[in-house]
Scaffold this active site. Structure first.
Site, mmCIF file in Angstrom:
data_model
loop_
_atom_site.group_PDB
_atom_site.id
_atom_site.type_symbol
_atom_site.label_atom_id
_atom_site.label_comp_id
_atom_site.label_asym_id
_atom_site.label_seq_id
_atom_site.Cartn_x
_atom_site.Cartn_y
_atom_site.Cartn_z
ATOM 1 N N THR A 294 42.314 50.428 45.732
ATOM 2 C CA THR A 294 43.123 50.310 46.951
ATOM 3 C C THR A 294 43.456 51.679 47.525
ATOM 4 O O THR A 294 44.621 52.071 47.590
ATOM 5 C CB THR A 294 44.448 49.560 46.671
ATOM 6 O OG1 THR A 294 45.200 50.318 45.709
ATOM 7 C CG2 THR A 294 44.216 48.164 46.150
ATOM 8 N N HIS A 404 57.508 59.506 34.877
ATOM 9 C CA HIS A 404 56.812 58.294 34.456
ATOM 10 C C HIS A 404 57.234 57.889 33.060
ATOM 11 O O HIS A 404 57.786 58.683 32.302
ATOM 12 C CB HIS A 404 55.298 58.433 34.593
ATOM 13 C CG HIS A 404 54.608 59.303 33.585
ATOM 14 N ND1 HIS A 404 54.027 58.817 32.450
ATOM 15 C CD2 HIS A 404 54.366 60.638 33.562
ATOM 16 C CE1 HIS A 404 53.444 59.802 31.777
ATOM 17 N NE2 HIS A 404 53.644 60.920 32.424
ATOM 18 N N GLU A 452 51.283 56.261 35.324
ATOM 19 C CA GLU A 452 50.947 57.642 35.701
ATOM 20 C C GLU A 452 49.688 58.100 34.979
ATOM 21 O O GLU A 452 48.831 58.765 35.547
ATOM 22 C CB GLU A 452 52.111 58.582 35.359
ATOM 23 C CG GLU A 452 51.941 60.000 35.887
ATOM 24 C CD GLU A 452 51.260 60.971 34.918
ATOM 25 O OE1 GLU A 452 51.062 62.130 35.304
ATOM 26 O OE2 GLU A 452 50.924 60.578 33.774
ATOM 27 N N GLU A 453 49.598 57.713 33.709
ATOM 28 C CA GLU A 453 48.531 58.265 32.875
ATOM 29 C C GLU A 453 47.132 57.894 33.372
ATOM 30 O O GLU A 453 46.203 58.674 33.255
ATOM 31 C CB GLU A 453 48.722 57.840 31.421
ATOM 32 C CG GLU A 453 49.955 58.443 30.745
ATOM 33 C CD GLU A 453 49.849 59.953 30.545
ATOM 34 O OE1 GLU A 453 48.847 60.541 30.963
ATOM 35 O OE2 GLU A 453 50.784 60.535 29.987
ATOM 36 N N GLU A 464 52.436 54.795 48.933
ATOM 37 C CA GLU A 464 51.602 54.135 49.946
ATOM 38 C C GLU A 464 52.335 52.963 50.595
ATOM 39 O O GLU A 464 52.205 52.715 51.782
ATOM 40 C CB GLU A 464 50.268 53.676 49.315
ATOM 41 C CG GLU A 464 49.346 54.863 49.010
ATOM 42 C CD GLU A 464 48.087 54.515 48.233
ATOM 43 O OE1 GLU A 464 47.203 55.380 48.125
ATOM 44 O OE2 GLU A 464 47.982 53.382 47.705
ATOM 45 N N HIS A 566 48.675 63.660 24.218
ATOM 46 C CA HIS A 566 48.034 62.328 24.279
ATOM 47 C C HIS A 566 47.527 61.831 22.923
ATOM 48 O O HIS A 566 46.592 61.047 22.850
ATOM 49 C CB HIS A 566 46.877 62.313 25.292
ATOM 50 C CG HIS A 566 47.340 62.465 26.714
ATOM 51 N ND1 HIS A 566 46.473 62.536 27.780
ATOM 52 C CD2 HIS A 566 48.579 62.548 27.246
ATOM 53 C CE1 HIS A 566 47.163 62.667 28.914
ATOM 54 N NE2 HIS A 566 48.443 62.685 28.606
ATOM 55 N N SER A 643 37.646 89.571 29.998
ATOM 56 C CA SER A 643 38.433 89.758 28.784
ATOM 57 C C SER A 643 39.908 89.974 29.122
ATOM 58 O O SER A 643 40.785 89.785 28.292
ATOM 59 C CB SER A 643 37.904 90.952 27.995
ATOM 60 O OG SER A 643 38.002 92.113 28.785
ATOM 61 N N HIS A 767 47.058 67.182 53.019
ATOM 62 C CA HIS A 767 47.783 68.448 53.183
ATOM 63 C C HIS A 767 46.776 69.587 53.309
ATOM 64 O O HIS A 767 45.887 69.705 52.473
ATOM 65 C CB HIS A 767 48.684 68.656 51.966
ATOM 66 C CG HIS A 767 49.870 69.536 52.231
ATOM 67 N ND1 HIS A 767 49.745 70.881 52.532
ATOM 68 C CD2 HIS A 767 51.201 69.278 52.255
ATOM 69 C CE1 HIS A 767 50.962 71.402 52.708
ATOM 70 N NE2 HIS A 767 51.863 70.440 52.555
#
Ligand code: NAG
Ligand code: NAG
Ligand code: NAG
Ligand code: NAG
Ligand code: NAG
Ligand code: NAG
Ligand code: NAG
Length: 816
Positions: A294, A404, A452-453, A464, A566, A643, A767
């Protein structure tokens, strides 16, 4: 108001024409006096009504005496309320069971009920989103063996475990119903092929492989985590015809905190647990975040769904531990070029050399192959955002604060539930202020996002859905993701919000009182990075044009305990022992975020820095010029001394060169660059000239921004100091209207940088100043349209972007 005055005045005039007798003069006088008094009273009444709705905290103003809690008292409540003990309790709750996106409604309801207990009206808002859940997987190394009868068969040389060890000292690691290792939005598939080591899998890494003629088509990539967003490693592999991807965590990226360096591994010490696996999303996040079916509209039940071809990988992938990676990396020994034959980017952090890995590129010969099998179930299923609201007195100025709640694992004590625990403390603190009778000037919205993940799904769908209202009313979005995994304050923010971060951190004591009285600001170097992506601010900043910030306490990479991102070991036990013993920094970041929220929501004149924005833009234009210069230099002069660079900087450089087929340009090309192309299209030189227009537009913006800031400063001073006598309504009204005008200009400044058509090839990103790097994903690119055009040496498009940006700058100047 004029419509009410006009009829009165007309009546006066009409009556004066009808009566010419002298005694009528007195009557006329009386009528006028009476009318004037009437006008005066109705005006006063209107103003009074106006004032009582906007209780500007100015001591001389009506309504002010009804403000039971002054700004100073509010700040004190926000500093006094958060507690380490409560934060620890919330952390323990959130990390006590699995809460993958769309899988734990009870945590949403619990959060809503907690917030209501704290005195904040809250609701759960759900979306129907497209998500995948793991069904089955397998990763094995197979070797072809010739049987006695001469027929060949494949023998399993190594079967990867694909699970993280259960540890006695970490109760989360053995929780019932814990979540398997997998990639969000990964493709199902069953592939068997030779394997190629692709380093970090950045765009440039793949370019190096192509240049060295390493065969990629039909092969499986093994890439180390790090540098860029994981989905982009797979995106490029897929584009080059590879058929599967394995991502592993190399301890070489943990600096000194490694087993190789003699540091004990978790749980006995702070080094990486060898079986730990980084799960995560492989959505092509820099192209489109949110529900991939969507784009641009909310995932409400029954809405049309779009194909996901350009947003989700088509080749299967699995995340693995370094234990599981070892046999596969070793199988590459002796095959194809060695990493050291490439360039220094390939030998920076080869952390498994001590285990016998030579870091050969491969591919492995045809008789040594990997079988990668990944089965995912795709469903459209509800997920749940929790939204809490404190109504302010100004209805169309809104501050949103979000974090989240979903995690890849049962734990998630760092990501994201240190943030969730902290947000609860922030909500509780504002609840405490409400209980004392406080009411903010601006509306405050608290959000606990789900999904969120997988790709910022909950926040993106919400933005939206409420886009018209957010564009109209949202002053700022304040994000918290990982709230605490160490002791060092870190911030990212839009330039308009830099000021407020400096001010809030200077008002909060650090838990480190080695020097008594030192504040968070005292211990922070003041660096604020550009907003990229990878958290819930993305839809606000890049789609809605709302200035955003993100704050946290983090560890020093390479020195502090390894954070098991995670992984099952991002657990309550890890947090208690290594991340934030005593939950002291949880309390501190709650205080910082509360003060930021209070300043933005309750100070009459919004404390934005418009000139800070203009200054930053000047810096960004210079950055673009530097990039252009670098491209125009001959190759030999262009080589950097890597470096000296941080890993992040290296990743940025390597990730941002999207197409380096023109790195080796011959003299003919160079000649062309400096003049006109044969077909008369703009050249690099012309583009360079065009950039001067941006300097001019920025400098105009600086002038108007500086003016706005000083107006704001003057108004803030007047609110503070000026004593307007009670009867001088017009003066008060004028002051209020002036504040309103300045605030509106601040509110809409960021919106000026939205471009409706969006960025090239990713129209959702609107943006023109900020976006995630196309090939980095996490880290922020500035002026992405320009930078990408330079990368592809498309000077026509580069000039087009100069026009677009110049337009935005002029629009911003005009509005200020
Ligand atoms: C949801 O989370 C809570 C608290 O973390 C946990 O107790 C519960 O078992 C989880 N529910 C599911 C369905 O995983
Ligand atoms: C994967 O494909 C191979 C053949 O290439 C087959 O032997 C194996 O059974 C398949 N695995 C699964 C789980 O379907
Ligand atoms: C790369 O391979 C192609 C064909 O496979 C060959 O024509 C070319 O010479 C090779 N280039 C290098 C640098 O080895
Ligand atoms: C590792 O430790 C050494 C000595 O303590 C130090 O010089 C070096 O900078 C450290 N390296 C990293 C990556 O932190
Ligand atoms: C806040 O305002 C909204 C809209 O005016 C209203 O529906 C809601 O009940 C108000 N909430 C509180 C706690 O007053
Ligand atoms: C604690 O404060 C001291 C004194 O300012 C400073 O030297 C030290 O680096 C700080 N440590 C941390 C972890 O912030
Ligand atoms: C790289 O740039 C060249 C020349 O501009 C172009 O032909 C090629 O298609 C580009 N490749 C990719 C993958 O964008």
């Amino acid at each position: 108001m004029p419509t009410e005055q006009t009829p009165l005045i007309t009546t006066v005039r009409v009556s004066s024409h009808r009566h010419r007798y002298s005694h009528n003069v007195v009557r006329r006088f009386c009528t006028i006096a009476l009318s004037s008094i009437l006008i005066w009273f109705s005006l006063a009444f209107i103003i009074l009504a106006f004032f009582s709705t906007i209780q500007i905290p100015h001591h001389a103003w009506p309504g002010h005496h009804r403000r039971k809690v002054s700004y100073e008292q509010l700040r004190q409540v926000l500093l006094d309320t958060p507690s380490s003990k409560e934060a620890e309790e919330w952390s323990r709750y959130y990390t006590s069971g699995p809460h993958l996106a769309g899988k734990n409604e009870s945590q949403a309801i619990w959060t809503k009920e907690k917030w209501e207990d704290f005195g904040i009206q809250s609701e759960v808002i759900s979306y129907d989103t497209y998500l995948n859940f793991p069904v089955d997987h397998r990763l094995a190394l197979l070797e072809k063996k010739k049987g006695e009868d001469g027929a060949s068969s494949r023998k399993v040389a190594f079967e990867a475990s694909l699970v993280e060890d259960v540890l006695d000292q970490d109760s989360t690691s053995g929780l019932e119903g814990r979540i398997p290792t997998f990639h969000g939005y990964s493709a199902s598939g069953n592939v068997t092929a030779p394997v190629v080591y692709v380093n970090y899998g950045t765009y440039q890494d793949y370019e190096d492989l192509l240049k060295a003629n390493v065969s990629l088509e039909g092969k499986i990539a093994i890439a180390r985590y790090g540098g860029i967003f994981r989905g982009l490693k797979i995106k490029r592999a897929q584009e080059l015809g590879m058929i599967g991807a394995i991502l592993y965590s190399d301890p070489g990226d943990d600096g000194n905190v490694t087993e190789a360096n003699g540091v004990a591994t978790y749980p006995d010490g702070p080094a990486r647990q060898p079986s730990s696996v980084q799960r995560g999303s492989v959505e092509f996040l820099s192209v489109l975040p949110g529900d991939p079916t969507t784009p641009g509209y909310p995932s409400k039940p029954g809405v049309p769904r779009q194909p996901t071809d350009n947003i989700l990988p088509r080749i299967p992938s699995v995340p693995i531990s370094y234990m599981d990676a070892l046999p596969i990396l070793k199988a590459l020994n002796g095959h194809g070029p060695a990493a050291k034959d490439f360039n220094r980017y390939w030998t920076l952090n080869t952390g498994l050399s001590y285990k016998g890995v030579d870091y050969n590129i491969g591919p492995t010969p045809d008789d040594i192959v990997v079988n990668l099998y990944n089965e995912q179930e795709y469903v459209t299923t509800p997920l749940w955002n929790v939204i809490g609201i404190i109504n302010g007195t100004i209805p169309d100025e809104v501050i949103i604060v979000g974090n989240h709640r979903d995690a890849w694992i049962a734990g998630g004590a760092g990501d994201p539930n240190s943030g969730s625990a902290v947000l609860n403390e922030v909500v509780r603190s504002f609840g405490a202020a409400l209980a004392l009778g406080w009411k903010p000037l601006r509306t405050i919205v608290f959000a606990s996002w789900d999904g969120e993940e997988y790709g910022l799904v909950g926040s993106t769908e919400w933005v939206e859905e409420y886009l018209p209202w957010i564009r109209k009313a949202n002053v700022a979005y304040l994000n918290l993701d990982v709230g605490v995994i160490g002791k060092y304050f870190s911030a990212g923010a839009a330039p308009l919000l830099h000021r407020v971060i400096y001010e809030a951190t200077a008002g909060v004591q650090s838990p480190n009182q080695t020097v008594p009285g030192q504040t968070v600001r005292d211990l922070w170097d003041g660096q604020i990075h550009v907003m990229g992506s990878g958290s819930d601010f993305t839809a606000f900043q890049d789609f809605a044009g709302v200035p955003c910030l993100d704050v946290r306490f983090t560890g020093h990479e390479h020195e502090d305990p390894v954070y098991h991102y995670h992984s099952n070991y991002d657990s309550f036990d890890w947090m208690e022992k290594y991340g934030d013993p005593g939950f002291l920094y949880h309390r501190t970041i709650a205080q910082v975020l509360s003060l930021i929220t209070a300043q933005l929501a309750d100070v009459p004149v919004i404390t934005f820095g418009a000139a800070d924005y203009a200054n930053a833009l000047e810096g960004y234009v210079k950055k673009v010029e530097a990039k252009l210069e670098a491209i125009l230099l001959p190759r030999s002069e262009r080589d950097l001394d890597i470096s000296m660079l941080s890993e992040e900087a290296i990743a940025e450089i390597r990730g941002s060169h999207q197409n380096t087929s023109r790195i080796d340009i011959n003299d003919n090309d160079r000649h062309r660059r400096h003049g006109h192309n044969d077909d008369g299209k703009p050249s690099a030189e012309l583009f360079k000239k065009a950039l001067e227009r941006l300097h001019k537009a920025v400098s105009e913006l600086t002038t108007s921004a500086t003016k706005l800031d000083s107006q704001a400063k003057e108004l803030a001073r007047r609110v503070e100091e000026e004593h307007i006598p009670w009867w001088d309504w017009p003066k008060r009204l004028k002051l209020i209207l002036a504040i309103r005008a300045v605030n509106t200009k601040y509110k809409y400044m960021e919106r000026s940088f939205l471009f409706d058509d969006g960025l090239d090839g990713r129209p959702w990103f609107k943006h023109v100043v900020f976006a995630p790097g196309l090939w980095t994903g996490y880290s922020g690119a500035v002026f992405p349209g320009l930078v990408e055009s330079i990368d592809s040496e498309d000077w026509t498009n580069a000039k087009r972007w100069v026009d677009i940006i110049e337009n935005c700058l002029k629009q911003a100047s005009k509005r200020l």
